[in-house]
Scaffold this motif. Structure first.
Motif, PDB file in Angstrom:
ATOM      1  N   ALA A   1     -19.445 -14.101  33.171  1.00  0.00           N
ATOM      2  CA  ALA A   1     -19.481 -14.955  33.189  1.00  0.00           C
ATOM      3  C   ALA A   1     -18.298 -15.347  32.644  1.00  0.00           C
ATOM      4  O   ALA A   1     -18.168 -14.502  31.460  1.00  0.00           O
ATOM      5  CB  ALA A   1     -20.986 -15.374  32.088  1.00  0.00           C
ATOM      6  N   PRO A   2     -18.117 -16.721  32.779  1.00  0.00           N
ATOM      7  CA  PRO A   2     -16.989 -17.096  30.860  1.00  0.00           C
ATOM      8  C   PRO A   2     -17.394 -17.590  29.790  1.00  0.00           C
ATOM      9  O   PRO A   2     -17.918 -17.665  29.959  1.00  0.00           O
ATOM     10  CB  PRO A   2     -16.303 -17.886  32.169  1.00  0.00           C
TER      11      PRO A   2
ATOM     12  N   SER B   1     -25.995   4.340  34.612  1.00  0.00           N
ATOM     13  CA  SER B   1     -24.144   4.186  34.263  1.00  0.00           C
ATOM     14  C   SER B   1     -24.431   3.092  33.936  1.00  0.00           C
ATOM     15  O   SER B   1     -24.856   2.074  35.168  1.00  0.00           O
ATOM     16  CB  SER B   1     -23.803   4.627  35.001  1.00  0.00           C
ATOM     17  N   PHE B   2     -22.859   2.559  34.090  1.00  0.00           N
ATOM     18  CA  PHE B   2     -22.518   0.828  34.432  1.00  0.00           C
ATOM     19  C   PHE B   2     -20.968   0.858  34.395  1.00  0.00           C
ATOM     20  O   PHE B   2     -20.567   1.919  33.786  1.00  0.00           O
ATOM     21  CB  PHE B   2     -22.713  -0.101  32.976  1.00  0.00           C
ATOM     22  N   ALA B   3     -20.164  -0.150  34.876  1.00  0.00           N
ATOM     23  CA  ALA B   3     -19.171   0.152  35.156  1.00  0.00           C
ATOM     24  C   ALA B   3     -19.166  -2.219  33.775  1.00  0.00           C
ATOM     25  O   ALA B   3     -19.947  -2.577  34.266  1.00  0.00           O
ATOM     26  CB  ALA B   3     -18.399  -0.672  36.729  1.00  0.00           C
ATOM     27  N   VAL B   4     -17.939  -2.107  33.380  1.00  0.00           N
ATOM     28  CA  VAL B   4     -17.524  -3.139  32.312  1.00  0.00           C
ATOM     29  C   VAL B   4     -15.526  -3.907  32.001  1.00  0.00           C
ATOM     30  O   VAL B   4     -15.174  -2.658  31.642  1.00  0.00           O
ATOM     31  CB  VAL B   4     -18.759  -2.565  31.138  1.00  0.00           C
ATOM     32  N   ILE B   5     -16.515  -4.300  32.113  1.00  0.00           N
ATOM     33  CA  ILE B   5     -14.155  -4.796  32.232  1.00  0.00           C
ATOM     34  C   ILE B   5     -14.219  -6.295  31.174  1.00  0.00           C
ATOM     35  O   ILE B   5     -15.573  -7.378  31.871  1.00  0.00           O
ATOM     36  CB  ILE B   5     -13.428  -5.386  32.811  1.00  0.00           C
ATOM     37  N   VAL B   6     -14.099  -6.653  30.072  1.00  0.00           N
ATOM     38  CA  VAL B   6     -14.660  -7.684  28.819  1.00  0.00           C
ATOM     39  C   VAL B   6     -12.967  -7.743  28.204  1.00  0.00           C
ATOM     40  O   VAL B   6     -12.893  -7.404  27.982  1.00  0.00           O
ATOM     41  CB  VAL B   6     -15.375  -6.990  27.603  1.00  0.00           C
ATOM     42  N   HIS B   7     -12.993  -9.480  28.738  1.00  0.00           N
ATOM     43  CA  HIS B   7     -11.995 -10.105  28.308  1.00  0.00           C
ATOM     44  C   HIS B   7     -12.512 -11.316  27.302  1.00  0.00           C
ATOM     45  O   HIS B   7     -13.692 -11.382  27.000  1.00  0.00           O
ATOM     46  CB  HIS B   7     -11.024 -10.870  28.735  1.00  0.00           C
ATOM     47  N   CYS B   8     -11.565 -11.593  26.299  1.00  0.00           N
ATOM     48  CA  CYS B   8     -11.904 -13.121  25.159  1.00  0.00           C
ATOM     49  C   CYS B   8     -12.022 -13.881  26.144  1.00  0.00           C
ATOM     50  O   CYS B   8     -13.383 -14.688  25.837  1.00  0.00           O
ATOM     51  CB  CYS B   8     -10.672 -13.124  24.466  1.00  0.00           C
ATOM     52  N   SER B   9     -12.300 -14.235  27.206  1.00  0.00           N
ATOM     53  CA  SER B   9     -12.341 -15.509  28.217  1.00  0.00           C
ATOM     54  C   SER B   9     -13.591 -15.036  29.231  1.00  0.00           C
ATOM     55  O   SER B   9     -13.511 -15.925  30.232  1.00  0.00           O
ATOM     56  CB  SER B   9     -11.236 -15.874  28.837  1.00  0.00           C
ATOM     57  N   MET B  10     -14.084 -14.039  29.578  1.00  0.00           N
ATOM     58  CA  MET B  10     -14.338 -13.421  30.837  1.00  0.00           C
ATOM     59  C   MET B  10     -14.962 -11.818  30.642  1.00  0.00           C
ATOM     60  O   MET B  10     -14.858 -11.268  29.639  1.00  0.00           O
ATOM     61  CB  MET B  10     -13.535 -12.943  32.182  1.00  0.00           C
ATOM     62  N   ALA B  11     -16.877 -12.078  30.421  1.00  0.00           N
ATOM     63  CA  ALA B  11     -17.686 -10.416  30.843  1.00  0.00           C
ATOM     64  C   ALA B  11     -18.070 -10.237  31.999  1.00  0.00           C
ATOM     65  O   ALA B  11     -18.251 -11.199  33.080  1.00  0.00           O
ATOM     66  CB  ALA B  11     -18.270 -10.588  29.776  1.00  0.00           C
ATOM     67  N   ARG B  12     -17.755  -9.297  32.716  1.00  0.00           N
ATOM     68  CA  ARG B  12     -17.917  -8.548  33.812  1.00  0.00           C
ATOM     69  C   ARG B  12     -18.851  -7.316  33.607  1.00  0.00           C
ATOM     70  O   ARG B  12     -18.473  -6.737  33.763  1.00  0.00           O
ATOM     71  CB  ARG B  12     -16.726  -8.815  34.456  1.00  0.00           C
ATOM     72  N   LEU B  13     -19.989  -7.787  34.121  1.00  0.00           N
ATOM     73  CA  LEU B  13     -20.934  -5.762  34.073  1.00  0.00           C
ATOM     74  C   LEU B  13     -21.483  -5.824  35.616  1.00  0.00           C
ATOM     75  O   LEU B  13     -22.317  -6.185  36.239  1.00  0.00           O
ATOM     76  CB  LEU B  13     -21.806  -5.976  33.441  1.00  0.00           C
ATOM     77  N   ARG B  14     -21.003  -4.448  35.728  1.00  0.00           N
ATOM     78  CA  ARG B  14     -21.831  -4.319  37.253  1.00  0.00           C
ATOM     79  C   ARG B  14     -23.018  -3.093  36.796  1.00  0.00           C
ATOM     80  O   ARG B  14     -22.639  -1.990  36.535  1.00  0.00           O
ATOM     81  CB  ARG B  14     -20.565  -3.513  38.187  1.00  0.00           C
ATOM     82  N   LEU B  15     -24.089  -3.045  37.654  1.00  0.00           N
ATOM     83  CA  LEU B  15     -25.089  -1.774  37.304  1.00  0.00           C
ATOM     84  C   LEU B  15     -25.507  -1.720  38.660  1.00  0.00           C
ATOM     85  O   LEU B  15     -26.009  -2.131  39.765  1.00  0.00           O
ATOM     86  CB  LEU B  15     -26.365  -2.688  36.854  1.00  0.00           C
TER      87      LEU B  15
ATOM     88  N   HIS C   1     -24.469 -16.664  23.476  1.00  0.00           N
ATOM     89  CA  HIS C   1     -24.937 -15.223  23.810  1.00  0.00           C
ATOM     90  C   HIS C   1     -24.768 -15.375  25.424  1.00  0.00           C
ATOM     91  O   HIS C   1     -26.057 -15.587  25.966  1.00  0.00           O
ATOM     92  CB  HIS C   1     -25.523 -14.023  23.717  1.00  0.00           C
ATOM     93  N   LEU C   2     -24.334 -16.580  27.002  1.00  0.00           N
ATOM     94  CA  LEU C   2     -24.961 -16.795  27.929  1.00  0.00           C
ATOM     95  C   LEU C   2     -24.868 -15.892  29.392  1.00  0.00           C
ATOM     96  O   LEU C   2     -24.249 -14.429  28.560  1.00  0.00           O
ATOM     97  CB  LEU C   2     -24.077 -18.055  27.640  1.00  0.00           C
ATOM     98  N   PRO C   3     -26.161 -16.013  29.699  1.00  0.00           N
ATOM     99  CA  PRO C   3     -26.172 -15.432  30.379  1.00  0.00           C
ATOM    100  C   PRO C   3     -25.309 -15.084  31.719  1.00  0.00           C
ATOM    101  O   PRO C   3     -24.719 -15.826  32.010  1.00  0.00           O
ATOM    102  CB  PRO C   3     -28.100 -16.216  31.812  1.00  0.00           C
ATOM    103  N   LEU C   4     -25.527 -14.043  32.088  1.00  0.00           N
ATOM    104  CA  LEU C   4     -24.631 -13.654  33.008  1.00  0.00           C
ATOM    105  C   LEU C   4     -25.470 -13.196  34.302  1.00  0.00           C
ATOM    106  O   LEU C   4     -25.837 -13.182  34.778  1.00  0.00           O
ATOM    107  CB  LEU C   4     -24.023 -11.338  32.522  1.00  0.00           C
ATOM    108  N   LEU C   5     -24.103 -14.200  35.303  1.00  0.00           N
ATOM    109  CA  LEU C   5     -25.108 -14.284  36.391  1.00  0.00           C
ATOM    110  C   LEU C   5     -24.666 -13.119  37.821  1.00  0.00           C
ATOM    111  O   LEU C   5     -23.488 -12.316  37.636  1.00  0.00           O
ATOM    112  CB  LEU C   5     -24.305 -15.874  37.060  1.00  0.00           C
TER     113      LEU C   5
END
Length: 207
Positions: free
Chosen positions: A108-109, A24-38, A66-70
């Motif tokens: 990452a923004p 499973s995963f949690a995610v939220i994606v906006h035009c200016s930000m991506a956040r992913l929880r694993l 596609h930049l890395p998510l930190l």
């Protein structure tokens, strides 16, 4: 096996970190930000401790933008909410022949990730104390087609599920809205390229 070899194998052998595809995963994606929880499990195959100092998430098959998510935090739970107790990133030790379960939040923004309804090849990379550069810890499939509402930070299954027609329509509508918002933003004239693999050209597993 002779005695010196037995002692080395039992007490001094340096192994590597292993991990497995999250369910499973949690995610939220906006035009200016991506956040992913694993939710991740890290297992040390050797006798000596291994210290992961940093983690990041990359999209190796996607274009360079596609930049890395930190690694931004280590929350206490997978489900985002007011009960969260996030911890700032910090190195930690995985003892020999032991495993640790943890939740890692990547962000990452303007990452370039817009959660299209398809599978993404994703890599979790780590910096460890005894090696230089980024090492690939885990490669798995992120099933973004399961994301119904990218604007809402919530949990999804990473199983290859079949969505209903209504869920698919909601997902497609949310994606179109997100793409429209992204198109309204003026792209910067130049964007610093970040290597989606590793700083030293090494993508092998940590051995």
């Amino acid at each position: 096996m002779n005695t010196p070899s037995s002692f080395w194998w039992i007490n001094a052998r340096l192994g590597h970190l292993k991990s497995w595809e999250p369910h499973s995963f949690a995610v939220i994606v906006h035009c200016s930000m991506a956040r992913l929880r694993l939710p991740l499990v890290l297992h040390n195959t050797g006798a000596k401790p291994i210290v992961p100092q940093d983690l990041r998430l990359t999209f190796p098959d996607e274009p360079a933008f596609h930049l890395p998510l930190l690694w931004m935090s280590s929350p206490s739970r997978l489900e985002p909410g007011p009960e969260d107790e996030p911890k700032l990133p910090a190195g930690f030790a995985v003892a020999g022949r032991e495993a640790q379960q943890l939740r890692i939040e990547f962000e990452a923004p303007f990452s370039g990730f817009v959660a299209e309804p398809r599978d993404y090849k994703v890599q979790i990379q780590a910096r460890v104390g005894h090696r230089k550069g980024w090492r690939t810890l885990l490669t798995f499939t992120l099933r973004a087609a399961n994301i119904i509402d990218p604007d809402r930070y919530t949990v999804y299954s990473n199983a290859p599920l079949e969505l209903t027609k209504e869920d698919r329509q909601r997902a497609d509508a949310a994606l179109l809205e997100l793409l429209d918002e992204q198109g309204d933003l003026s792209a910067p004239s130049e964007r610093k390229q970040r290597d989606p693999l590793n700083d030293e050209g090494d993508t092998g597993t940590d051995r």
